[in-house]
Design a protein around this motif. Structure first.
Motif, PDB file in Angstrom:
ATOM      1  N   VAL A  74     -59.354 -32.779 -44.528  1.00  0.00           N
ATOM      2  CA  VAL A  74     -59.697 -33.502 -43.310  1.00  0.00           C
ATOM      3  C   VAL A  74     -59.019 -32.793 -42.135  1.00  0.00           C
ATOM      4  O   VAL A  74     -57.812 -32.564 -42.143  1.00  0.00           O
ATOM      5  CB  VAL A  74     -59.244 -34.978 -43.369  1.00  0.00           C
ATOM      6  N   LYS A  75     -59.817 -32.425 -41.147  1.00  0.00           N
ATOM      7  CA  LYS A  75     -59.307 -31.718 -39.985  1.00  0.00           C
ATOM      8  C   LYS A  75     -59.501 -32.556 -38.733  1.00  0.00           C
ATOM      9  O   LYS A  75     -60.457 -33.331 -38.629  1.00  0.00           O
ATOM     10  CB  LYS A  75     -60.057 -30.386 -39.791  1.00  0.00           C
ATOM     11  N   LYS A  76     -58.616 -32.366 -37.811  1.00  0.00           N
ATOM     12  CA  LYS A  76     -58.736 -32.970 -36.492  1.00  0.00           C
ATOM     13  C   LYS A  76     -59.046 -31.833 -35.517  1.00  0.00           C
ATOM     14  O   LYS A  76     -58.224 -30.943 -35.310  1.00  0.00           O
ATOM     15  CB  LYS A  76     -57.428 -33.669 -36.120  1.00  0.00           C
ATOM     16  N   ILE A  77     -60.250 -31.842 -34.980  1.00  0.00           N
ATOM     17  CA  ILE A  77     -60.674 -30.782 -34.066  1.00  0.00           C
ATOM     18  C   ILE A  77     -60.499 -31.266 -32.634  1.00  0.00           C
ATOM     19  O   ILE A  77     -61.053 -32.297 -32.233  1.00  0.00           O
ATOM     20  CB  ILE A  77     -62.152 -30.407 -34.299  1.00  0.00           C
ATOM     21  N   HIS A  78     -59.730 -30.532 -31.868  1.00  0.00           N
ATOM     22  CA  HIS A  78     -59.496 -30.881 -30.463  1.00  0.00           C
ATOM     23  C   HIS A  78     -60.604 -30.256 -29.612  1.00  0.00           C
ATOM     24  O   HIS A  78     -60.693 -29.035 -29.482  1.00  0.00           O
ATOM     25  CB  HIS A  78     -58.113 -30.396 -30.021  1.00  0.00           C
ATOM     26  N   ASP A  86     -61.860 -36.532 -26.798  1.00  0.00           N
ATOM     27  CA  ASP A  86     -61.424 -35.143 -26.984  1.00  0.00           C
ATOM     28  C   ASP A  86     -61.137 -34.796 -28.443  1.00  0.00           C
ATOM     29  O   ASP A  86     -60.544 -33.762 -28.739  1.00  0.00           O
ATOM     30  CB  ASP A  86     -60.169 -34.863 -26.152  1.00  0.00           C
ATOM     31  N   THR A  87     -61.542 -35.671 -29.363  1.00  0.00           N
ATOM     32  CA  THR A  87     -61.227 -35.456 -30.775  1.00  0.00           C
ATOM     33  C   THR A  87     -62.466 -35.612 -31.647  1.00  0.00           C
ATOM     34  O   THR A  87     -63.272 -36.530 -31.453  1.00  0.00           O
ATOM     35  CB  THR A  87     -60.154 -36.459 -31.262  1.00  0.00           C
ATOM     36  N   LEU A  88     -62.604 -34.696 -32.593  1.00  0.00           N
ATOM     37  CA  LEU A  88     -63.637 -34.804 -33.619  1.00  0.00           C
ATOM     38  C   LEU A  88     -62.960 -34.631 -34.968  1.00  0.00           C
ATOM     39  O   LEU A  88     -62.125 -33.736 -35.146  1.00  0.00           O
ATOM     40  CB  LEU A  88     -64.706 -33.716 -33.426  1.00  0.00           C
ATOM     41  N   TYR A  89     -63.262 -35.517 -35.891  1.00  0.00           N
ATOM     42  CA  TYR A  89     -62.708 -35.385 -37.234  1.00  0.00           C
ATOM     43  C   TYR A  89     -63.716 -34.654 -38.115  1.00  0.00           C
ATOM     44  O   TYR A  89     -64.910 -34.937 -38.094  1.00  0.00           O
ATOM     45  CB  TYR A  89     -62.377 -36.747 -37.837  1.00  0.00           C
ATOM     46  N   LEU A  90     -63.199 -33.724 -38.866  1.00  0.00           N
ATOM     47  CA  LEU A  90     -64.050 -32.914 -39.735  1.00  0.00           C
ATOM     48  C   LEU A  90     -63.645 -33.138 -41.187  1.00  0.00           C
ATOM     49  O   LEU A  90     -62.476 -32.975 -41.552  1.00  0.00           O
ATOM     50  CB  LEU A  90     -63.901 -31.431 -39.379  1.00  0.00           C
ATOM     51  N   ILE A  91     -64.596 -33.547 -41.988  1.00  0.00           N
ATOM     52  CA  ILE A  91     -64.367 -33.655 -43.434  1.00  0.00           C
ATOM     53  C   ILE A  91     -65.032 -32.446 -44.088  1.00  0.00           C
ATOM     54  O   ILE A  91     -66.219 -32.209 -43.888  1.00  0.00           O
ATOM     55  CB  ILE A  91     -64.986 -34.936 -44.028  1.00  0.00           C
ATOM     56  N   THR A  92     -64.279 -31.672 -44.837  1.00  0.00           N
ATOM     57  CA  THR A  92     -64.876 -30.568 -45.592  1.00  0.00           C
ATOM     58  C   THR A  92     -64.737 -30.870 -47.078  1.00  0.00           C
ATOM     59  O   THR A  92     -63.635 -31.098 -47.572  1.00  0.00           O
ATOM     60  CB  THR A  92     -64.192 -29.228 -45.273  1.00  0.00           C
ATOM     61  N   LEU A  93     -65.851 -30.889 -47.748  1.00  0.00           N
ATOM     62  CA  LEU A  93     -65.872 -31.124 -49.178  1.00  0.00           C
ATOM     63  C   LEU A  93     -66.472 -29.892 -49.840  1.00  0.00           C
ATOM     64  O   LEU A  93     -67.530 -29.412 -49.427  1.00  0.00           O
ATOM     65  CB  LEU A  93     -66.689 -32.369 -49.529  1.00  0.00           C
TER      66      LEU A  93
END
Length: 363
Positions: A74-78, A86-93
């Motif tokens: 799980v990433k927090k993209i600024h 100003d934030t997007l959360y990225l789930i990489t599976l």
């Protein structure tokens, strides 16, 4: 998302799945993750994302299911220049098995709920009651499935497709879709044209057998030279570690893997693929076992025929030791069959020897 009992990051040695270790290392590194988002997702908002814009928050979320998912992050993209948020959360599976996970949409739904619940809790700590205000906005969550399996991804990408009566109650059912990035979509040439470190890793990841490794000998020298010249030392070491995990999957001997990855770390990309043997040690062992078993069976058959010849000759008289050893050493089946017929027809051991093994008689 990683299942853990503390907030300390897991090391790759704790991961029981070699392939998952490699995948986790890719998306755990901000440089490689940024290259993936820019070059493989085709999302305009992410075209300019840089490593410093990515924050790994995987360890803030504890798994609510039993299976280990060491390859999910799980990433927090600024985000930049976004007025609303100003934030997007990225789930990489990461899915690499040939068996497609048909419950992926529900897995992702649970991720989304955990992420947004955590976000709301953090917001409430900063300003109590803010989540109940009209202007409060939750951040977007982008779920991406990186799939490097052999078969097509056939699982439903929208959760509504996994829900009964969605045609009648669709507006009341969670409606979201996850993005699938299949590695098989990219040809070797398309990966080479990206000219970045991740593309080299992807080229190795595409391999399904050690025999395919030799196809990479056609990679242009300038492509390898650019990566060798421009990559920071720390990233080269990480690339070597990731590639080692993928090569281990192909059952390539540790010595071969060590020599190959050492070249990468030393920036010695000259003829990187041309002199790498890349043979499957397990396959070679299996071949050796099969060959040994076949030879053993052949020796057993030859021994049986030799015993038959000696039995026939013993009825005619004493069999000299030299003749006995010569017959027992023979492995040619046609020759042994001929000797059996000859022994059955001979009137004496001397007659058999003179006709079929005259050199012994002379000796």
């Amino acid at each position: 998302m990683t299942k853990t009992n503390s907030h300390k990051p897991k090391t790759s040695t704790q991961n029981k799945k070699v392939k998952d270790s490699g995948a986790r290392l890719i998306f755990g590194d901000p440089i490689l993750c940024a290259q993936f988002l820019r070059g493989y997702t085709d999302i305009e908002l992410l075209k300019d994302v840089q490593p410093e814009d990515i924050e790994d928050v995987t360890d803030r979320f504890i798994s609510v299911w039993q299976e280990e998912r060491d390859s999910d992050t799980v990433k927090k993209i600024h985000l930049k220049n976004q007025e609303d948020i100003d934030t997007l959360y990225l789930i990489t599976l990461i899915e690499h098995q040939t068996k497609v996970d048909y419950d992926m949409s529900f897995r992702i739904l649970r991720y989304i709920v955990l992420i947004l619940t955590d976000y709301a809790a953090e917001a409430e700590k900063k300003q109590a009651g803010c989540t109940a205000l009209k202007g409060f906005r939750y951040p977007p969550v982008l779920p991406i499935v990186f799939y490097d399996g052999d078969r097509n991804w056939t699982a439903a990408k929208n959760f509504q497709e996994r829900t009964a009566l969605s045609d009648l109650l669709g507006e009341y059912i969670p409606n979201f879709q996850y993005l699938v990035v299949p590695l098989s979509r990219y040809s070797n040439q398309e990966l080479i044209e990206k000219e970045d470190e991740l593309s080299l890793i992807m080229l190795i990841d595409k391999l399904r057998s050690s025999a395919e490794f030799h196809e990479l000998a056609e990679i242009p020298d300038d492509y390898l030279e650019k990566i060798s010249r421009d990559s920071p030392e720390s990233l080269l070491k990480l690339i070597a570690k990731i590639i080692a995990a993928f090569l281990h999957r192909l059952n390539i001997p540790k010595e071969e893997i060590g020599d190959f990855t050492d070249q990468i770390e030393r920036r010695d990309f000259t003829m990187l693929f041309e002199h790498f043997e890349a043979y499957d040690v397990q396959a070679e062992r299996a071949k050796a076992r099969a060959k040994g078993e076949a030879e053993g069976q052949a020796r057993g058959k030859a021994r049986g025929k030799a015993d038959s010849i000696l039995l026939l000759l013993s009825d005619l008289g004493a069999v000299p030791e030299a003749l006995r050893e010569r017959i027992m050493d023979e492995t040619d089946m046609e020759c042994l069959d001929q000797w059996i017929r000859g022994a059955a027809r001979a009137s004496s051991v001397e007659e058999f020897t003179e006709k079929y093994l005259p050199d012994l008689k002379e000796a």
